[in-house]
Design a protein around this motif. Structure first.
Motif, PDB file in Angstrom:
ATOM      1  N   PRO A 199       0.832  -1.200   0.000  1.00  0.00           N
ATOM      2  CA  PRO A 199       0.000   0.000   0.000  1.00  0.00           C
ATOM      3  C   PRO A 199       0.869   1.253   0.000  1.00  0.00           C
ATOM      4  O   PRO A 199       1.996   1.239   0.500  1.00  0.00           O
ATOM      5  CB  PRO A 199      -0.795  -0.110   1.308  1.00  0.00           C
ATOM      6  CG  PRO A 199       0.001  -1.022   2.167  1.00  0.00           C
ATOM      7  CD  PRO A 199       0.752  -1.942   1.241  1.00  0.00           C
ATOM      8  N   SER A 200       0.337   2.304  -0.575  1.00  0.00           N
ATOM      9  CA  SER A 200       1.056   3.571  -0.568  1.00  0.00           C
ATOM     10  C   SER A 200       0.944   4.211   0.812  1.00  0.00           C
ATOM     11  O   SER A 200       0.158   3.780   1.663  1.00  0.00           O
ATOM     12  CB  SER A 200       0.477   4.519  -1.621  1.00  0.00           C
ATOM     13  OG  SER A 200      -0.811   4.951  -1.218  1.00  0.00           O
ATOM     14  N   PHE A 201       1.711   5.250   1.050  1.00  0.00           N
ATOM     15  CA  PHE A 201       1.646   5.975   2.323  1.00  0.00           C
ATOM     16  C   PHE A 201       0.233   6.497   2.561  1.00  0.00           C
ATOM     17  O   PHE A 201      -0.290   6.414   3.669  1.00  0.00           O
ATOM     18  CB  PHE A 201       2.662   7.120   2.299  1.00  0.00           C
ATOM     19  CG  PHE A 201       2.662   7.937   3.549  1.00  0.00           C
ATOM     20  CD1 PHE A 201       3.086   7.394   4.747  1.00  0.00           C
ATOM     21  CD2 PHE A 201       2.236   9.252   3.534  1.00  0.00           C
ATOM     22  CE1 PHE A 201       3.085   8.146   5.910  1.00  0.00           C
ATOM     23  CE2 PHE A 201       2.237  10.016   4.690  1.00  0.00           C
ATOM     24  CZ  PHE A 201       2.668   9.464   5.877  1.00  0.00           C
ATOM     25  N   VAL A 202      -0.403   7.009   1.518  1.00  0.00           N
ATOM     26  CA  VAL A 202      -1.771   7.526   1.643  1.00  0.00           C
ATOM     27  C   VAL A 202      -2.727   6.396   2.008  1.00  0.00           C
ATOM     28  O   VAL A 202      -3.596   6.563   2.873  1.00  0.00           O
ATOM     29  CB  VAL A 202      -2.215   8.233   0.341  1.00  0.00           C
ATOM     30  CG1 VAL A 202      -3.688   8.598   0.393  1.00  0.00           C
ATOM     31  CG2 VAL A 202      -1.358   9.462   0.088  1.00  0.00           C
ATOM     32  N   ASP A 203      -2.577   5.232   1.383  1.00  0.00           N
ATOM     33  CA  ASP A 203      -3.421   4.085   1.725  1.00  0.00           C
ATOM     34  C   ASP A 203      -3.262   3.707   3.194  1.00  0.00           C
ATOM     35  O   ASP A 203      -4.241   3.395   3.877  1.00  0.00           O
ATOM     36  CB  ASP A 203      -3.083   2.872   0.847  1.00  0.00           C
ATOM     37  CG  ASP A 203      -3.439   3.087  -0.610  1.00  0.00           C
ATOM     38  OD1 ASP A 203      -4.356   3.884  -0.892  1.00  0.00           O
ATOM     39  OD2 ASP A 203      -2.793   2.462  -1.467  1.00  0.00           O
ATOM     40  N   ASP A 204      -2.011   3.729   3.688  1.00  0.00           N
ATOM     41  CA  ASP A 204      -1.770   3.430   5.103  1.00  0.00           C
ATOM     42  C   ASP A 204      -2.482   4.430   6.005  1.00  0.00           C
ATOM     43  O   ASP A 204      -3.082   4.052   7.013  1.00  0.00           O
ATOM     44  CB  ASP A 204      -0.275   3.445   5.418  1.00  0.00           C
ATOM     45  CG  ASP A 204       0.440   2.192   4.954  1.00  0.00           C
ATOM     46  OD1 ASP A 204      -0.241   1.171   4.728  1.00  0.00           O
ATOM     47  OD2 ASP A 204       1.674   2.233   4.822  1.00  0.00           O
ATOM     48  N   LEU A 205      -2.404   5.706   5.662  1.00  0.00           N
ATOM     49  CA  LEU A 205      -3.055   6.730   6.485  1.00  0.00           C
ATOM     50  C   LEU A 205      -4.569   6.577   6.474  1.00  0.00           C
ATOM     51  O   LEU A 205      -5.227   6.713   7.509  1.00  0.00           O
ATOM     52  CB  LEU A 205      -2.683   8.132   5.996  1.00  0.00           C
ATOM     53  CG  LEU A 205      -1.256   8.590   6.291  1.00  0.00           C
ATOM     54  CD1 LEU A 205      -1.017   9.961   5.664  1.00  0.00           C
ATOM     55  CD2 LEU A 205      -0.987   8.627   7.778  1.00  0.00           C
TER      56      LEU A 205
END
Length: 84
Positions: free
Chosen positions: A51-57
């Motif tokens: 997952p991307s950083f945005v997906d993690d957030l």
């Protein structure tokens, strides 16, 4: 294979070719591993499915019903009367 930085700079085409045919090539500086040259296939394999950083957030922690109820039960803003 490990390459000293100076050798990797002087033979960069060879480093890239070996990364494509033999796998990741490690570059060292003063005896310490500092970088890795990967083929695009190896890079994409590492990157896929993560997952991307945005997906993690956006995933964030799961809130249970009790927490949601407690948040909804809070008084409206302002919480206290501040007089100057």
């Amino acid at each position: 294979m490990e390459w000293q930085l100076q050798d990797a700079k002087n033979q960069f085409s060879k480093v890239v070719d070996k990364a494509r045919t033999e796998g990741p090539q490690v570059v060292t500086r003063r005896g310490q591993q500092t970088a890795v040259v990967l083929s695009i296939e190896d890079y994409n394999a590492l990157k896929s499915g993560r997952p991307s950083f945005v997906d993690d957030l956006l995933a964030g922690p799961v809130w249970d019903d009790a927490l949601v109820d407690a948040i909804d039960a809070r008084p409206e803003w302002p919480r206290r009367d501040v007089t100057l």
